[in-house]
Design a protein around this motif. Structure first.
Motif, mmCIF file in Angstrom:
data_model
loop_
_atom_site.group_PDB
_atom_site.id
_atom_site.type_symbol
_atom_site.label_atom_id
_atom_site.label_comp_id
_atom_site.label_asym_id
_atom_site.label_seq_id
_atom_site.Cartn_x
_atom_site.Cartn_y
_atom_site.Cartn_z
ATOM 1 N N VAL A 166 0.856 -1.187 0.000
ATOM 2 C CA VAL A 166 0.000 0.000 0.000
ATOM 3 C C VAL A 166 0.892 1.235 0.000
ATOM 4 C CG1 VAL A 166 -1.808 1.258 1.245
ATOM 5 C CG2 VAL A 166 -1.778 -1.240 1.265
ATOM 6 N N PRO A 167 0.725 2.157 -0.948
ATOM 7 C CA PRO A 167 1.553 3.366 -0.961
ATOM 8 C C PRO A 167 1.197 4.272 0.206
ATOM 9 C CG PRO A 167 -0.171 3.537 -2.603
ATOM 10 C CD PRO A 167 -0.258 2.138 -2.051
ATOM 11 N N LEU A 168 2.209 4.778 0.863
ATOM 12 C CA LEU A 168 1.995 5.707 1.966
ATOM 13 C C LEU A 168 2.119 7.130 1.446
ATOM 14 C CD1 LEU A 168 3.988 3.948 4.792
ATOM 15 C CD2 LEU A 168 1.540 3.846 4.340
ATOM 16 N N PRO A 169 1.282 8.024 1.891
ATOM 17 C CA PRO A 169 1.298 9.395 1.372
ATOM 18 C C PRO A 169 2.555 10.140 1.788
ATOM 19 C CG PRO A 169 -0.177 9.246 3.248
ATOM 20 C CD PRO A 169 0.256 7.843 2.934
ATOM 21 N N SER A 170 3.090 10.954 0.880
ATOM 22 C CA SER A 170 4.228 11.818 1.211
ATOM 23 C C SER A 170 3.704 13.128 1.761
ATOM 24 C CB SER A 170 5.069 12.080 -0.032
ATOM 25 O OG SER A 170 4.295 12.707 -1.035
ATOM 26 N N ARG A 171 4.425 13.686 2.714
ATOM 27 C CA ARG A 171 3.999 14.926 3.356
ATOM 28 C C ARG A 171 5.004 16.024 3.031
ATOM 29 N NH1 ARG A 171 3.808 10.906 7.371
ATOM 30 N NH2 ARG A 171 1.700 10.272 7.959
ATOM 31 N N ASP A 172 4.496 17.201 2.780
ATOM 32 C CA ASP A 172 5.374 18.346 2.531
ATOM 33 C C ASP A 172 5.934 18.872 3.850
ATOM 34 O OD1 ASP A 172 4.920 18.269 -0.187
ATOM 35 O OD2 ASP A 172 3.139 19.526 -0.037
ATOM 36 N N SER A 173 7.105 19.533 3.746
ATOM 37 C CA SER A 173 7.723 20.211 4.891
ATOM 38 C C SER A 173 7.875 19.274 6.077
ATOM 39 C CB SER A 173 6.883 21.440 5.294
ATOM 40 O OG SER A 173 6.788 22.347 4.220
ATOM 41 N N THR A 174 8.387 18.099 5.816
ATOM 42 C CA THR A 174 8.635 17.129 6.864
ATOM 43 C C THR A 174 10.128 16.991 7.070
ATOM 44 O OG1 THR A 174 6.660 15.918 6.238
ATOM 45 C CG2 THR A 174 8.244 14.755 7.597
#
Length: 379
Positions: free
Chosen positions: A303-311
């Motif tokens: 399952v692809p995990l979402p990428s988060r900005d400014s992490t």
């Protein structure tokens, strides 16, 4: 000069030289040799390394980190139904067996219940009986209406009573017709038909078997599954659910087909966590026209995990996980400072963290709890 004095001086000199040689020998035997000096130097170096360790700094940066999580899944039929008999009856004829491909509305089996035919005949007779009563009361009412046209021949009360009798008898006729329809519906229940296109995966009856309404512990007559489309069901742990959408696509394999990969799009998210598993249920539709996949197969799903900005992204080695806390070692004025953090997703040797860190800070790349909080460091 006196000879005695000369002899005494020589004697004293010899004694002094002898003492000097003895002292040198004693000092030589008591002093450290080369091996001892090396061991002492190594000990000093180890103490110095513990008290002031040398570390490799790494800068704190922000970015995106995309990853996948491997979870077990199960393939379920898109539709599945257990077919029972609605009324107590006997199996008269079977038209299908296990593995039969059927279509919606197709007749699967016929049942036999002689008492239902008797009930149907009785209901038909009651209709005729009520109709005869109604026709008689209606004729009486019609005659009274005609007679009442001559003033004084029929009282108003008799006319109203006749009309009420006629209406009541008509209602009885309608009730008899409804009872007939009810029994007729039971006759329709003697035919077991497929509610949708699918495959018969179980047959639990034979000709002549006595069957009845399904209950707890009762086997169904047939089990019908829609296998042209399957549901891939997985449970994603709570810490990975943030940001999952129905636009994501998963890949999966099944043991029976080796390394062959399949893809499916996320169609349904539960929107809540299972109380026992503490995980969110995801469903994907898998089209199975070639019938390679079978219902209730287990699948290994990525399952692809979402990428988060400014992490904040750091090497995994920079994060220390102890029995008490999770932390990184921040470098401030050549001193170690423990900073508590929380870990996010991991991928390719990197990990997301959140805590009292900002871009530009320096942390220890190879961190461990042996580098104590507040201790001096070299880099």
């Amino acid at each position: 000069m006196s000879p005695c004095i000369t002899m005494n001086n020589k004697k004293n000199t010899l004694i002094a030289l002898t003492g000097l040689f003895i002292s040198a020998a004693l000092l030589s035997s008591c002093g450290p040799d080369k091996k001892q000096q090396e061991e002492q130097a190594q000990t000093v170096a180890q103490v110095d390394a513990v008290e002031t360790p040398t570390v490799v700094p790494v800068p704190v940066v922000k970015g995106k980190l995309s990853s996948t999580i491997a979870v077990p899944g199960e393939l379920l039929p898109y539709q599945q139904v257990d077919l029972y008999a609605k009324v107590n009856s006997y199996v008269k004829k079977l038209m299908v067996d296990i593995g039969s491909q059927v279509h919606q509305g197709q007749l699967l089996a016929t049942l036999e219940a002689p008492e239902i035919n008797s009930q149907l005949a009785g209901a038909q007779s009651r209709i005729q009986q009520q109709q005869a009563i109604y026709f008689a009361s209606k004729a009486t009412y019609d005659r009274l209406v005609n007679t009442s046209k001559t003033p004084g021949t029929v009282s108003q009360n008799d006319l109203e009573q006749a009309e009420a009798k006629k209406n009541a008898d008509f209602a009885n006729v309608e009730a008899a017709k409804s009872a007939y329809k009810e029994v007729g519906a039971s006759v329709a229940y003697l035919e077991i038909r497929a509610p949708f296109d699918g495959v018969v995966t179980a047959r639990n009856v034979n000709l002549g078997a006595y069957v009845g309404p399904g209950g707890k512990g009762t086997d169904p007559l047939f089990v019908l599954q829609d296998q042209n489309r399957l549901r891939l069901v997985v449970s994603v742990p709570e810490s990975y659910t943030g940001g999952l959408t129905n636009k994501d696509e998963v890949t999966f394999t099944v043991q029976a087909l080796g390394t062959q990969k399949f893809t499916a799009k996320i169609q349904r998210l539960a929107g809540a966590l299972d109380e026992k598993l503490r995980a969110e249920r995801l469903e994907m539709d898998v089209y199975n026209k070639d019938k390679k996949l079978l219902p209730h197969m287990y699948a290994d799903v990525n399952v692809p995990l979402p990428s988060r900005d400014s992490t904040i992204i750091l090497p995994k080695t920079a994060v220390v996980t102890s029995t008490e806390k999770v932390f990184v070692i921040k470098l401030v004025d050549h001193k170690a400072q423990w900073v508590d953090v929380k870990k996010g997703i991991e991928a390719n040797g990197q990990v997301e963290v959140s805590g009292n860190l900002k871009p530009g800070d320096q942390v220890v790349k190879q961190a461990s709890d042996e580098i104590r909080d507040g201790s001096p460091v070299k880099y």
